[in-house]
Design an enzyme around this catalytic site. Structure first.
Site, mmCIF file in Angstrom:
data_model
loop_
_atom_site.group_PDB
_atom_site.id
_atom_site.type_symbol
_atom_site.label_atom_id
_atom_site.label_comp_id
_atom_site.label_asym_id
_atom_site.label_seq_id
_atom_site.Cartn_x
_atom_site.Cartn_y
_atom_site.Cartn_z
ATOM 1 N N ALA A 1 4.087 1.661 35.613
ATOM 2 C CA ALA A 1 5.091 1.974 36.469
ATOM 3 C C ALA A 1 4.678 1.486 38.094
ATOM 4 O O ALA A 1 4.106 2.137 38.499
ATOM 5 C CB ALA A 1 5.043 3.703 36.613
ATOM 6 N N THR B 1 7.471 -0.753 39.811
ATOM 7 C CA THR B 1 8.502 -1.093 40.326
ATOM 8 C C THR B 1 9.319 0.230 40.895
ATOM 9 O O THR B 1 9.479 1.232 40.570
ATOM 10 C CB THR B 1 9.606 -1.915 39.436
ATOM 11 O OG1 THR B 1 8.899 -2.851 39.089
ATOM 12 C CG2 THR B 1 10.719 -2.113 40.366
ATOM 13 N N ALA C 1 10.885 -1.620 46.365
ATOM 14 C CA ALA C 1 9.764 -2.554 46.002
ATOM 15 C C ALA C 1 9.601 -3.149 44.635
ATOM 16 O O ALA C 1 9.045 -2.626 43.617
ATOM 17 C CB ALA C 1 8.292 -1.613 46.019
ATOM 18 N N GLY C 2 10.162 -4.394 44.585
ATOM 19 C CA GLY C 2 9.850 -5.091 43.496
ATOM 20 C C GLY C 2 9.007 -6.273 43.396
ATOM 21 O O GLY C 2 7.830 -5.935 43.305
ATOM 22 N N ILE D 1 11.484 1.002 34.648
ATOM 23 C CA ILE D 1 10.576 0.851 34.100
ATOM 24 C C ILE D 1 10.239 1.088 32.581
ATOM 25 O O ILE D 1 11.369 1.895 32.045
ATOM 26 C CB ILE D 1 9.951 2.336 34.555
ATOM 27 C CG1 ILE D 1 9.594 2.502 35.905
ATOM 28 C CG2 ILE D 1 8.393 2.627 33.628
ATOM 29 C CD1 ILE D 1 8.914 1.448 36.602
ATOM 30 N N ARG E 1 27.226 -28.566 10.724
ATOM 31 C CA ARG E 1 28.664 -28.625 11.014
ATOM 32 C C ARG E 1 29.375 -29.914 11.123
ATOM 33 O O ARG E 1 28.603 -30.944 11.890
ATOM 34 C CB ARG E 1 28.799 -27.941 12.571
ATOM 35 C CG ARG E 1 29.743 -28.095 13.317
ATOM 36 C CD ARG E 1 30.732 -27.043 12.823
ATOM 37 N NE ARG E 1 31.990 -26.863 13.622
ATOM 38 C CZ ARG E 1 33.094 -26.176 13.502
ATOM 39 N NH1 ARG E 1 33.277 -25.736 12.119
ATOM 40 N NH2 ARG E 1 33.958 -26.148 14.470
ATOM 41 N N GLY F 1 29.081 -23.793 20.096
ATOM 42 C CA GLY F 1 30.352 -23.736 20.451
ATOM 43 C C GLY F 1 30.677 -22.130 20.356
ATOM 44 O O GLY F 1 30.023 -21.090 20.931
ATOM 45 N N GLY F 2 31.769 -21.679 19.707
ATOM 46 C CA GLY F 2 32.424 -20.508 19.780
ATOM 47 C C GLY F 2 31.408 -19.643 18.864
ATOM 48 O O GLY F 2 31.313 -18.350 19.337
ATOM 49 N N GLU G 1 7.637 -9.389 36.035
ATOM 50 C CA GLU G 1 6.240 -9.749 36.076
ATOM 51 C C GLU G 1 6.103 -10.793 37.051
ATOM 52 O O GLU G 1 5.253 -11.803 36.984
ATOM 53 C CB GLU G 1 5.525 -10.029 35.035
ATOM 54 C CG GLU G 1 5.401 -8.910 34.057
ATOM 55 C CD GLU G 1 4.277 -9.171 32.669
ATOM 56 O OE1 GLU G 1 3.524 -9.866 32.881
ATOM 57 O OE2 GLU G 1 4.622 -8.698 31.687
#
Length: 385
Positions: free
Chosen positions: A124, A126, A130-131, A157, A266, A338-339, A362
């Site tokens: 804990a 962040t 405050a990052g 968190i 393919r 592709g798709g 991090e």
């Protein structure tokens, strides 16, 4: 099993056995658990994964501070299940400060159960303001008799709401700058600690906000010396950043495999997709970049395992290059498929959602490059005053 040939110069004989073991464990134990489809299932699955990692002994390298082994475990887990990798990562983040500076009581009460998978850890640090700028922490810890009272909010968190303890960073001396930040191990059932709400990621993963409201903890909750939290937090991140790069390599390796299988099988315009030069160019670049990323990652872990006091530059290079490479490799894999590459719940589409966060947490890529540049500039000025 991972191909260890490109990185064998940085490994010892024991790592071959470890790589084979974690690969078999992942195949037999992690993959049958399936994948999380939403936030709630991710929370349930994370608990199960943590217990199985502990039962299998795969969290032991965290306590041993064996970072090449940690990298091998993370790369293997991320290749199969980004959520399993995240579980390992959080056990490492929440436990490493205790491994580095914790008291005997803290190691017995929190570290050992965490390494057995019996206690879920959280890190804990962040906050909303405050990052990357850790010095801007606003959560406070004020001395009160034989203990401290914590007040403040933490956001983004991981493991919030399911953790058994939170390795928490708070300001104990507002006038001392970064030397006024301390670290505490706070049990999840501590009075005044509240899980505020879940935060939903693109790829399901336990995440949320927590709040400290006159949360009283004993002085024995202080990890290391008062005022050493900033240094301890940076030391933890420095050690673990190469493992983030390893996870990125695992994701990229899986994406490359999926792209290769698709390209070979393919057919378009009467030819296999793999026979087109433009596809071959992509595949060749993906493989080359991935190999370079792995070399940087395992070099950084190797330097640390050999006893280097600081590896901030090696770690920064490894994390920045590996995570940025993984993003490109996964994107190329989507393009090759592709798709099919953007169909929900297909392997490459999941990887596409999972890989993005690695470039941020991090220490964002930009911060890592600043670390490298600062080192180069200071070294040059020392040579040419």
């Amino acid at each position: 099993m991972l191909d260890l040939t490109p990185i064998e110069a940085f490994l010892d004989s024991l790592h071959s056995d470890l790589a084979a073991g974690v690969a078999a464990f992942t195949e037999e134990t992690i993959l049958p658990l399936g994948v999380a489809e939403d936030d709630e299932s991710a929370r349930t699955l994370a608990r199960q994964i943590c217990a199985r990692l502990g039962d299998g002994g795969w969290l032991v390298p965290i306590g041993a501070q064996d970072f090449r082994s940690c990298c091998l475990v993370r790369e293997t887990l991320a290749h199969a299940s980004p959520l399993a990798d995240a579980v390992f990562a959080l056990q490492a983040l929440g436990s490493t400060p205790i491994a580095l500076a914790g008291s005997g009581e803290q190691r017995e009460r929190w570290l050992e159960p965490a390494l057995r998978g019996q206690a879920i850890a959280a890190f804990a640090m962040t906050e909303l303001e405050a990052g990357s700028d850790v010095a801007s922490l606003r959560t406070t810890a004020v001395r009160d008799g034989d203990g401290f009272v914590l007040n403040g909010d933490k956001t983004l968190i991981s493991n919030a709401g399911i953790a058994d303890f939170y390795l928490t960073f708070a300001v104990t001396d507002p006038e001392a700058g970064t030397r006024g930040i301390s670290a505490f191990v706070v049990p999840s059932d501590a009075p005044g600690l509240r899980f505020v709400k879940a935060q939903v990621l693109a790829e399901p993963h336990p995440l949320g906000e927590i709040r400290f409201e006159d949360c009283a903890v004993a002085s024995e909750s202080l990890v290391g010396d008062e005022g050493s939290g900033f240094k301890l937090g940076l030391a933890t991140l420095d050690r673990l950043r190469p493992t983030v790069g390893a996870a990125a390599c695992g994701i990229a390796g899986r994406a490359l495999e999926e792209a290769l299988k698709h390209a070979v099988g393919r057919e378009q315009f009467g030819r296999a997709l793999a026979d087109f030069g433009i596809t071959q160019e992509k595949l060749g670049r993906m493989a080359t970049d991935l190999t370079a990323a792995r070399l940087l990652v395992y070099r950084a872990a190797w330097v640390r395992d050999r006893g280097a006091e600081r590896t901030d530059v090696e770690s920064a290079m490894a994390k920045a290059f590996a995570t940025e490479t993984a993003q490109r490799v996964v994107d190329d894999a989507v393009q090759i498929l592709g798709g099919r590459g953007v169909l929900v719940r297909q392997p490459v589409e999941r990887l596409y959602r999972a890989v993005r966060a690695l470039r941020i947490y991090e220490g964002a890529t930009e911060i890592q490059r600043l670390i490298v540049a600062d080192h180069l500039i200071r070294r040059t000025r020392a040579k040419h005053p």
